[in-house]
Design an enzyme around this catalytic site. Structure first.
Site, PDB file in Angstrom:
ATOM      1  N   LYS A 190       0.844  -1.200   0.000  1.00  0.00           N
ATOM      2  CA  LYS A 190       0.000   0.000   0.000  1.00  0.00           C
ATOM      3  C   LYS A 190       0.882   1.254   0.000  1.00  0.00           C
ATOM      4  CE  LYS A 190      -1.497   2.931   2.902  1.00  0.00           C
ATOM      5  NZ  LYS A 190      -1.642   4.155   2.106  1.00  0.00           N
ATOM      6  N   GLU A 265      10.408   2.546  10.087  1.00  0.00           N
ATOM      7  CA  GLU A 265      11.403   3.573   9.762  1.00  0.00           C
ATOM      8  C   GLU A 265      10.666   4.899   9.825  1.00  0.00           C
ATOM      9  OE1 GLU A 265      14.482   2.918   9.442  1.00  0.00           O
ATOM     10  OE2 GLU A 265      14.317   0.747   9.276  1.00  0.00           O
ATOM     11  N   CYS A 299      13.531  12.166   5.447  1.00  0.00           N
ATOM     12  CA  CYS A 299      13.641  11.774   6.856  1.00  0.00           C
ATOM     13  C   CYS A 299      15.032  12.135   7.372  1.00  0.00           C
ATOM     14  CB  CYS A 299      13.370  10.292   7.008  1.00  0.00           C
ATOM     15  SG  CYS A 299      14.326   9.309   5.859  1.00  0.00           S
TER      16      CYS A 299
HETATM   17  P1  NAD Z   1       2.624   9.059   7.206  1.00  0.00           P
HETATM   18  O1  NAD Z   1       3.007   8.509   8.514  1.00  0.00           O
HETATM   19  O2  NAD Z   1       1.524  10.020   7.144  1.00  0.00           O
HETATM   20  O3  NAD Z   1       2.205   7.854   6.211  1.00  0.00           O
HETATM   21  C1  NAD Z   1       3.068   6.788   5.899  1.00  0.00           C
HETATM   22  C2  NAD Z   1       2.252   5.630   5.338  1.00  0.00           C
HETATM   23  O4  NAD Z   1       1.466   5.093   6.408  1.00  0.00           O
HETATM   24  C3  NAD Z   1       1.261   6.035   4.243  1.00  0.00           C
HETATM   25  O5  NAD Z   1       1.162   5.014   3.280  1.00  0.00           O
HETATM   26  C4  NAD Z   1      -0.034   6.167   5.022  1.00  0.00           C
HETATM   27  O6  NAD Z   1      -1.190   6.017   4.223  1.00  0.00           O
HETATM   28  C5  NAD Z   1       0.108   5.033   6.016  1.00  0.00           C
HETATM   29  N1  NAD Z   1      -0.719   5.170   7.221  1.00  0.00           N
HETATM   30  C6  NAD Z   1      -1.156   6.308   7.802  1.00  0.00           C
HETATM   31  N2  NAD Z   1      -1.902   6.015   8.903  1.00  0.00           N
HETATM   32  C7  NAD Z   1      -1.911   4.665   9.009  1.00  0.00           C
HETATM   33  C8  NAD Z   1      -2.499   3.753   9.929  1.00  0.00           C
HETATM   34  N3  NAD Z   1      -3.219   4.166  10.966  1.00  0.00           N
HETATM   35  N4  NAD Z   1      -2.306   2.425   9.730  1.00  0.00           N
HETATM   36  C9  NAD Z   1      -1.549   1.971   8.700  1.00  0.00           C
HETATM   37  N5  NAD Z   1      -0.987   2.796   7.787  1.00  0.00           N
HETATM   38  C10 NAD Z   1      -1.154   4.119   7.944  1.00  0.00           C
HETATM   39  O7  NAD Z   1       3.969   9.627   6.545  1.00  0.00           O
HETATM   40  P2  NAD Z   1       4.158  10.472   5.215  1.00  0.00           P
HETATM   41  O8  NAD Z   1       3.613  11.837   5.421  1.00  0.00           O
HETATM   42  O9  NAD Z   1       3.677   9.673   4.045  1.00  0.00           O
HETATM   43  O10 NAD Z   1       5.769  10.522   5.156  1.00  0.00           O
HETATM   44  C11 NAD Z   1       6.521  11.422   5.870  1.00  0.00           C
HETATM   45  C12 NAD Z   1       7.103  10.783   7.130  1.00  0.00           C
HETATM   46  O11 NAD Z   1       7.840   9.630   6.784  1.00  0.00           O
HETATM   47  C13 NAD Z   1       8.095  11.697   7.844  1.00  0.00           C
HETATM   48  O12 NAD Z   1       7.874  11.644   9.223  1.00  0.00           O
HETATM   49  C14 NAD Z   1       9.446  11.094   7.495  1.00  0.00           C
HETATM   50  O13 NAD Z   1      10.481  11.353   8.418  1.00  0.00           O
HETATM   51  C15 NAD Z   1       9.106   9.652   7.441  1.00  0.00           C
HETATM   52  N6  NAD Z   1      10.106   8.933   6.660  1.00  0.00           N
HETATM   53  C16 NAD Z   1      10.987   8.134   7.350  1.00  0.00           C
HETATM   54  C17 NAD Z   1      11.980   7.452   6.650  1.00  0.00           C
HETATM   55  C18 NAD Z   1      12.950   6.551   7.373  1.00  0.00           C
HETATM   56  O14 NAD Z   1      13.516   5.664   6.728  1.00  0.00           O
HETATM   57  N7  NAD Z   1      13.197   6.720   8.653  1.00  0.00           N
HETATM   58  C19 NAD Z   1      12.084   7.594   5.262  1.00  0.00           C
HETATM   59  C20 NAD Z   1      11.175   8.447   4.620  1.00  0.00           C
HETATM   60  C21 NAD Z   1      10.176   9.088   5.337  1.00  0.00           C
END
Ligand code: NAD
Length: 518
Positions: A190, A265, A299
């Site tokens: 997803k 992550e 990130c």
């Molecule tokens: P997000 O947490 O809003 O969403 C990430 C994914 O999780 C999306 O596919 C979203 O639809 C899904 N999701 C959201 N709520 C959920 C739930 N309750 N249950 C299951 N899935 C759910 O993040 P974003 O805005 O897409 O990305 C930005 C974030 O990602 C930032 O905090 C960034 O630091 C982090 N990030 C971390 C890394 C790493 O490797 N540490 C890499 C890239 C991005």
């Protein structure tokens, strides 16, 4: 936006030129609800990338059914053959690199050179993980008993759920899906709702490479419904999620209750430290790239820059001058340095942090505005922003902003810089600029992060080393490199006793009986 469509089964991925379906059990199918959502260009909202299946738990169930059905045969497929398919995917990705990069710029806004880098990362990962098909190293160790063989092999886990964010829309799914597949798992994928087209194109590549029906399944829709349904399905044995710390905690909490393997992550609040002996121009180059690459939506973004007090003024002046010269605009134009942020709520959230910084008493050195003139009004553009005189305890120095905003903090000395760098809840990437070799090695030892750079910014990880963070950035897992396989395999310890008699470990060797009887 949501629209209604009619019959469910589609013969191809697109039921009209712009409407795209889920991919389940080798078929492109509409969401059971028939509903769709739109993906638009963040640089120009009038540019529709496509309509995608707005899925629900029922679609996830179909996808898990398919993944579960495909698993036994895939698990038994020799790993080198699984890897050959990944090798084909690598070559197909190379062929489609430019097309994918162009879509990525349109779908999430990063500039074209960075988009090509994102796809390249997936190509590198495909080749790397294809190599794992002929390794997937286990361990053989001596047994404490005679005529007994002891080894541990890696076994696949089963159906795994892959949930990804929008900021690296091809690279991040590849870090998860490729090792999962080569290790013999089947996948329900997803992607983020902001980047379904990039994800779909990646899935198309896997299909063309020949992965059998049900081995890779693709379901689009929101996190709360689709993501959570993947987490909740008891047949999904492991979840790999990249996203914000708040979402990661929610998912990890539920997985804990379900006793399901979970790898997170999550967010970061990365810092570059610049010591008085550093090459300041090199550090300014690094800070500019680290803070404003991908419009700060990494990130690993360099969202704090900690500078020795004796070089602070010089560094700040140079950084501000270079920041003001950055060119903002649509990332398809090769001259553009910084593109839009990914969506409206992201723009509002970034700008809200600018207001918080001002209220906290930080000094706005440049930027600080949402751009609304001319073509900027069509998208979500925020000026690259630098705050000075920032205290380590301020919210803008502690919380992930995830946008083109960085903060300058003055440090008393080397130890103070390390303390400030370590002084957040996150621990993804930290950097040290110094020309003193003892300080460089001390920094490598003392910085609390999953990734440490010396004389380079906090971004720029390579796929052959482990990627991930400590503290609230994750839950102890790593992606990429050999460590990336650990997420998607179970260790199975195997003992083969060919002595022809009952031998008792820990007793026959340490009890009354001698280990080997003549
Ligand atoms: P997000 O947490 O809003 O969403 C990430 C994914 O999780 C999306 O596919 C979203 O639809 C899904 N999701 C959201 N709520 C959920 C739930 N309750 N249950 C299951 N899935 C759910 O993040 P974003 O805005 O897409 O990305 C930005 C974030 O990602 C930032 O905090 C960034 O630091 C982090 N990030 C971390 C890394 C790493 O490797 N540490 C890499 C890239 C991005």
């Amino acid at each position: 936006m949501s629209t209604k469509t009619e019959s469910r089964q589609g013969s191809s991925q697109a039921s009209s030129s712009q409407t795209h379906n889920n991919y389940i059990g080798g078929q492109w199918v509409k969401a059971r609800s028939g509903e769709t959502f739109a993906s638009n260009n963040p640089a120009d909202q009038s540019d529709l990338i496509g309509l995608f299946a707005l899925s629900s738990a029922a679609d996830v169930k179909d996808a898990v059914d398919a993944a579960e059905k495909a698993y036994p045969a895939w698990r038994r497929t020799p790993a080198p053959f699984r890897a050959e398919l990944l090798m084909k995917a690598a070559r197909l990705l190379e062929t489609r690199k430019e097309e994918l990069a162009q879509i990525m710029v349109r779908e999430m806004g990063k500039v074209i050179k960075e988009a090509r880098g994102d796809v390249q990362e997936a190509i590198d990962m495909a080749y790397y993980m294809a190599g794992e098909g002929r390794r997937l190293m286990g361990a053989t160790v001596p047994s404490e008993l005679p005529n007994k063989f002891a080894m541990a092999v890696r076994a696949p886990i089963g159906v795994v759920g892959v949930i990804t964010p929008w900021n690296f829309p091809v690279a991040i799914p590849s870090w998860k899906i490729f090792p999962a597949l080569v290790a013999g798992n089947t996948v329900v994928f997803k992607p983020a709702t902001d980047t379904p087209m990039c994800a779909l194109m990646l899935v198309e590549v896997l299909i063309e490479a020949g992965f059998p029906p049900g081995v890779i399944n693709f379901v689009t829709g929101g996190g709360g419904k689709v993501g959570m349904a993947i987490v909740e399905d008891p047949r999904v044995r492991a979840i790999s999620i990249t996203g914000s710390t708040s979402v990661g905690k929610q998912v990890a909490g539920r997985c804990g209750e379900l006793m399901k393997r979970i790898s997170c992550e999550l967010g970061g609040k990365n810092a570059i430290c610049v010591m008085e002996d550093a090459d300041i121009d090199l550090a300014v180059d690094g800070a500019l790239w680290g803070a404003f690459g991908t419009a700060g939506q990494r990130c690993t973004a360099s969202s704090r820059i900690i500078v020795h007090k004796s070089r602070y003024k010089e560094f700040a002046e140079k950084l501000v001058a270079r920041t003001k010269a950055l060119k903002l605009g649509n990332g398809l134009d090769a001259d553009i340095d910084v593109g839009p942020v990914a969506n409206k709520s992201q723009l509002e959230s970034v700008h809200n942090y600018v207001e918080i910084g001002k209220k906290e008493g930080a000094k706005l050195l440049c930027g600080g505005n949402i751009l609304t003139d001319g073509d900027f009004s069509k998208g979500f553009f925020h000026e690259p922003t630098v705050f000075g005189d920032v205290k380590p305890s301020m919210r803008i120095a502690q919380e992930e902003i995830f946008g083109p905003v960085t903060v300058l903090i003055s440090a008393e000395d080397f130890d103070d810089a390390i303390e400030i760098a370590n002084g957040t809840d996150y621990g993804l990437s930290l950097a040290m600029y110094t020309n003193d070799v003892s300080r460089a090695f001390t920094a490598m030892q003392e910085l609390e992060a999953g990734i440490v750079y010396i004389n380079a910014p906090t971004i720029g990880a390579e796929i052959q080393l482990p990627f991930g963070g400590v503290k609230q950035t994750g839950n102890g897992h790593r992606e990429a490199g050999i460590a990336g396989i650990d997420q998607f395999t179970e260790w199975k310890a195997i003992y083969v006793d060919y002595s022809g008699r009952l031998q008792k470990a820990q007793i026959d060797t340490h009890g009354d009986s001698p280990a080997v009887k003549e």
